[in-house]
Design a protein around this motif. Sequence first.
Motif: not given
Length: 153
Positions: A35-42, A65-69, A131-143
């Motif tokens: 289980h992984q959680h990204n506290p920046m965007c939930g 999971g749930s979260g951003c697109s 190019k958007f450092s705040a979104r890198v964690k979103c994309a990396m979560l499943a990996w």
Amino acid sequence: MNGLDSLYQELILDHSKHPHGQGLAPEEGRSASSHQHNPMCGDDITLRARVDDSGERLIQLTWEGSGCSISQASASMLAALVEEDGGDDGLTREEITRLIEGFREALRSRGKIPLDEEIYSDAAALSGVSKFSARVKCAMLAWVALEDALARA
């Protein structure tokens, strides 16, 4: 927005609306969850990996999971990639490690290293996220969840 950016945006939205591999399979055989959680965007991802009896090949990857697109699309793209590239035998741990490391390097490059579509298939659409450092964690979560689950399996 150029045509390629538009296509990539459509791929991300399609994977987030029609996710591949979503729904956790029951734990059976040699399997482990992460289980992984990204506290920046939930964003939340729980990923389950099942390996063969030798522990060397990933034979099933499911998630919920749930979260951003971006996080949802990335999990879907990862599941599709593992299924496509693994075929009936599954990917080896070494192959998965190379995929994760290459994905991580590209996403941390701030746009300098694009993901190769021949290797990453639809996941190459996530190159622009770098190019958007705040979104890198979103994309990396499943990996990251897959990396952790394989370490436990």
